[in-house]
Design an enzyme around this catalytic site. Structure first.
Site, PDB file in Angstrom:
ATOM      1  N   ASP A 285     -36.839 -22.913  18.310  1.00 59.11           N
ATOM      2  CA  ASP A 285     -36.169 -23.104  17.817  1.00 59.11           C
ATOM      3  C   ASP A 285     -34.520 -23.480  18.680  1.00 59.11           C
ATOM      4  O   ASP A 285     -33.864 -22.814  18.523  1.00 59.11           O
ATOM      5  CB  ASP A 285     -35.792 -21.460  18.762  1.00 59.11           C
ATOM      6  CG  ASP A 285     -36.541 -21.681  20.493  1.00 59.11           C
ATOM      7  OD1 ASP A 285     -36.412 -22.471  21.036  1.00 59.11           O
ATOM      8  OD2 ASP A 285     -36.993 -20.672  21.052  1.00 59.11           O
ATOM      9  N   GLY A 286     -34.834 -24.608  18.696  1.00 56.80           N
ATOM     10  CA  GLY A 286     -33.972 -25.554  19.070  1.00 56.80           C
ATOM     11  C   GLY A 286     -32.931 -25.526  20.335  1.00 56.80           C
ATOM     12  O   GLY A 286     -32.167 -25.742  20.339  1.00 56.80           O
ATOM     13  N   ASP A 287     -33.497 -24.701  21.011  1.00 55.59           N
ATOM     14  CA  ASP A 287     -32.886 -24.284  23.023  1.00 55.59           C
ATOM     15  C   ASP A 287     -33.410 -25.095  23.740  1.00 55.59           C
ATOM     16  O   ASP A 287     -33.469 -24.825  24.943  1.00 55.59           O
ATOM     17  CB  ASP A 287     -32.516 -23.152  22.870  1.00 55.59           C
ATOM     18  CG  ASP A 287     -33.959 -22.443  23.421  1.00 55.59           C
ATOM     19  OD1 ASP A 287     -34.572 -22.918  22.540  1.00 55.59           O
ATOM     20  OD2 ASP A 287     -33.909 -20.679  23.285  1.00 55.59           O
TER      21      ASP A 287
ATOM     22  N   HIS B  20      -5.854  -9.443   6.223  1.00 56.46           N
ATOM     23  CA  HIS B  20      -5.458 -10.138   5.159  1.00 56.46           C
ATOM     24  C   HIS B  20      -5.500 -11.389   5.582  1.00 56.46           C
ATOM     25  O   HIS B  20      -4.598 -12.295   4.516  1.00 56.46           O
ATOM     26  CB  HIS B  20      -3.945  -9.681   4.369  1.00 56.46           C
ATOM     27  CG  HIS B  20      -4.336  -8.349   4.632  1.00 56.46           C
ATOM     28  ND1 HIS B  20      -3.148  -7.507   4.577  1.00 56.46           N
ATOM     29  CD2 HIS B  20      -4.867  -7.406   3.245  1.00 56.46           C
ATOM     30  CE1 HIS B  20      -3.944  -5.950   4.574  1.00 56.46           C
ATOM     31  NE2 HIS B  20      -5.061  -6.116   3.906  1.00 56.46           N
TER      32      HIS B  20
ATOM     33  N   ASP C  55       0.686  -1.541  -0.159  1.00 58.03           N
ATOM     34  CA  ASP C  55      -0.037  -0.059   0.134  1.00 58.03           C
ATOM     35  C   ASP C  55       1.304   1.746   0.104  1.00 58.03           C
ATOM     36  O   ASP C  55       0.107   2.187  -0.707  1.00 58.03           O
ATOM     37  CB  ASP C  55      -1.000   0.210   1.659  1.00 58.03           C
ATOM     38  CG  ASP C  55      -2.040  -0.926   1.166  1.00 58.03           C
ATOM     39  OD1 ASP C  55      -3.125  -0.455   0.528  1.00 58.03           O
ATOM     40  OD2 ASP C  55      -0.760  -2.689   1.711  1.00 58.03           O
TER      41      ASP C  55
ATOM     42  N   GLY D  14     -51.109 -20.150  30.111  1.00 57.43           N
ATOM     43  CA  GLY D  14     -51.308 -20.391  28.919  1.00 57.43           C
ATOM     44  C   GLY D  14     -52.028 -20.393  27.554  1.00 57.43           C
ATOM     45  O   GLY D  14     -51.878 -20.734  27.342  1.00 57.43           O
TER      46      GLY D  14
END
Length: 519
Positions: free
Chosen positions: A334-336, A150, A42, A423
Site C-alpha cells: 500500500d505504499g507506506d 468561481h 446572479d 503471524g
C-alpha cells in the site's frame, strides 16, 4: 431542500430564460422563493426572471445570501459573496416550505438563516476549467485564504500551514468580534459545516472537522449542536475546504433535522441527536517497571553506551531508507512501509532521550516495542511489539541486567518464533522473517556455537540478513498484502519489510563493532 436548481455555464450565472423555465416548471399556488447567492450576475438574472414571473401572475420572493467572512466589512453596494453557508439556508427554507408556511414566512425564515451564517474558504490548488490549462498563480508551498467558488483568487496568499493553524485562523476570522460577520458570541449554540471544494478526500475534511469542533467548544465557548462534513458546494477539482458556522436555535435545528430526500444531505432522518461532548485529552501513559515510570539513567554503563549506539544507528538506517521502502511498497503493497517505519524510528529516537533505561537491556527492548506500537499502527506496529515482547521475556530469564552475546542470540530466536506463531509466516514467505531467520541461523549454528567471537558473529549474521532480504525478490508472497500481487510484479522488487529489518539489523551490528573496537 430545493425543488429546483438552475444551472448556468461554468462559473457564470444562469440566463434569465433558464430561470424562468425553472419557475414555471415547479411553482404552485403557494408561490416560489428564489435563494440567490450574492454575485452581481446572479442578482441581475434572477431579479429580472423574478419580475417577469410576477408579470405572469406568479408569487415570487427572493432572498440574497452573502455569508463570506474573508472580505472586509461591506463597502459600496457589492457586499459579501455567497458561499457554502447557502446550503444551510436551502435546508432551512426547504423544511419551512415543506411544513406548510406561507411564502412570506418561508422567505423570512430563509433571510433570518442567511444572517446567522458565516463562511470562509481555504484552497491548496487552483481549479481546472474544462479544456484549459490549470493556472499556476498559486506557487508551490502556498495556500489561498478567503476565496470564492468561481476560481477567483483568494483574499490572501500564505505559506502552507498545518491544518491546526489554518483551522484556527478561519474560525477566528468568521467569529471576529471586530467585524461581527455573524451574531455569535460565547455561550451560543452553533452548527458547523466543513465543505470540500471538489478535490479534497473526505478523510482530510474529517481531519479539519476534528480540529474545528474542540476549538469551537474550548476556545470560543460555543456548543456545537450539529456537524456536517462533505462536499456540498464545490469549485470543480479545487483542493481545499470551507468552513461555515451558523448560529443555532430550536427552530433552525428543527428545520435542519427535518427529513429530506435530497440524496447528498448528510442527515436525512428525524430524531434527537446527542449534543457534542467536550473532548478530554487521554493522559499520557507508558509501560512501567514495578508501577514506576521508567527513565533514562543519569549515567550509562558500558552496556548502556553500546546499546544506545546500536539503537541510534538502527533507527537512522530506517529513517534514511524511507523513500526506497515506500517506492518498493508502492509496487507490492500500500505504499507506506517507509513512512510507517520512519514513524517508529523517530519515536524510538525521541523516547530514548527520556525513557529508555539503557543500563537494563531487557526493559529497553520492551520500551522499543512500546514506542513502535504507539505510532506505527496497522500490522507493522503489532509485529514489532510482539517481536520486542518475546525478546524481553527471554532476556528477563537472566537475573543480571548485563546480557551476553548468547542471550541476545537466544532472544532473537525467541522473537522470530513469536512473530511466526502469531503471524503464520516462516522462511520463504516473503516477509521480514526472511531477513531475520538467516541472521539467527548464523548466530546460533555457525558462529557462537563454533566459538567465534561475538562481534564477528554479529556482523556476519547481518550480512546474512541483507542477503536474505534481497533474496525475497525471487519469492512468491504467502503473507500480507503482497500475497495478492501478481508474480511478475513481485519479481521486480524485494520485500520492503525484509529490507527494513535487514537495514536496522546491519546498522546495529556495525555500530556495536565500532563501539567495542573504540573502547
Amino acid at each position: 431542500m430545493l425543488t429546483a436548481a438552475i444551472c448556468g455555464d461554468v462559473f457564470t450565472s444562469p440566463p434569465v430564460d433558464s430561470i424562468l423555465a425553472g419557475i414555471r416548471a415547479v411553482t404552485g399556488p403557494m408561490g416560489c422563493l428564489l435563494i440567490v447567492m450574492n454575485y452581481t450576475g446572479d442578482r441581475f438574472n434572477f431579479g429580472l426572471a423574478a419580475e417577469q414571473a410576477k408579470s405572469e401572475g406568479y408569487k415570487i420572493e427572493m432572498v440574497i445570501v452573502g455569508d463570506d467572512c474573508a472580505l472586509p466589512p461591506r463597502r459600496g453596494i457589492v457586499g459579501r459573496r455567497g458561499l457554502a453557508g447557502t446550503i444551510l439556508v436551502h435546508k432551512v427554507a426547504g423544511a419551512a416550505a415543506a411544513g406548510g408556511l406561507s411564502l412570506a414566512d418561508v422567505a423570512a425564515e430563509a433571510k433570518r438563516a442567511s444572517e446567522m451564517v458565516g463562511t470562509m474558504g481555504v484552497a491548496l490548488s487552483v481549479c481546472t476549467l474544462p479544456g484549459q490549462v490549470t493556472s499556476d498563480r498559486l506557487g508551490p508551498g502556498k495556500i489561498e485564504l478567503g476565496l470564492g467558488i468561481h476560481g477567483e483568487p483568494g483574499a490572501a496568499v500564505a505559506d502552507l500551514q498545518p491544518v491546526d493553524v489554518v483551522v484556527t485562523h478561519v474560525l477566528n476570522q468568521i467569529l471576529s468580534s471586530e467585524t461581527q460577520y455573524v451574531p455569535i458570541t460565547r455561550g451560543c449554540r452553533v452548527v458547523l459545516m466543513i465543505n470540500g471544494l471538489g478535490g479534497t478526500p473526505i478523510m482530510e475534511l474529517m481531519i479539519a472537522s476534528g480540529k474545528a469542533v474542540p476549538k469551537l467548544q474550548l476556545e470560543h465557548g460555543l456548543a456545537v449542536d450539529r456537524v456536517y462534513t462533505g462536499s456540498f458546494m464545490t469549485s470543480l477539482d479545487m483542493a481545499g475546504f470551507s468552513m461555515s458556522i451558523m448560529k443555532a436555535d430550536k427552530k433552525i435545528l428543527q428545520h435542519l433535522d427535518a427529513p429530506t430526500k435530497a440524496p447528498y444531505w448528510p442527515v436525512g432522518v428525524d430524531g434527537d441527536r446527542p449534543p457534542a461532548k467536550i473532548p478530554v485529552p487521554i493522559p499520557p501513559s507508558r509501560l512501567t517497571k514495578s508501577d514506576e515510570v521508567l527513565s533514562r539513567p543519569q549515567e550509562l554503563n558500558r552496556q548502556g553506551f553500546i546499546l544506545e549506539a546500536a539503537i541510534e544507528a538502527a533507527a537512522n538506517a530506517v529513517i534514511s531508507l524511507r523513500d526506497n521502502l515506500n517506492g518498493w511498497d508502492s509496487k507490492v503493497g500500500d505504499g507506506d512501509c517507509g513512512s510507517t517505519m520512519f514513524r517508529g524510528a523517530t519515536a524510538i529516537l525521541e523516547d530514548m532521550k527520556k525513557y529508555y533505561p539503557l543500563n537494563d537491556a531487557a526493559e529497553t527492548v520492551n520500551e522499543i516495542g512500546s514506542s513502535m506500537r504507539k505510532v506505527m499502527g496497522g500490522t507493522s506496529g503489532i509485529i514489532y511489539d510482539i517481536f520486542c515482547k518475546a525478546a524481553y521475556t527471554k532476556l528477563k530469564e537472566s537475573s543480571s541486567s548485563l546480557m551476553t552475546a548468547k542471550q541476545w542470540a537466544d532472544a532473537l530466536e525467541a522473537s522470530i518464533a513469536a512473530v511466526s506463531k502469531y503471524g503464520g509466516a516462516s522462511a520463504g514467505y516473503r516477509t521480514l522473517l526472511d531477513a531475520l531467520i538467516p541472521a539467527s541461523k548464523v548466530l546460533q549454528e555457525q558462529r557462537l556455537n563454533a566459538g567465534d567471537d561475538s562481534i564477528t558473529a554479529f556482523v556476519l549474521s547481518s550480512e546474512a540478513a541483507q542477503n536474505g532480504a534481497e533474496s525475497t525478490i525471487h519469492m512468491q508472497a504467502q503473507a500480507g498484502r503482497s500475497s495478492y500481487v501478481p508474480v511478475e510484479i513481485l519479481a521486480s522488487v524485494p520485500d520492503p519489510g525484509a529490507m527494513a529489518a535487514a537495514a536496522w539489523y546491519r546498522a546495529a551490528a556495525l555500530a556495536v563493532k565500532q563501539k567495542l573496537q573504540a573502547s
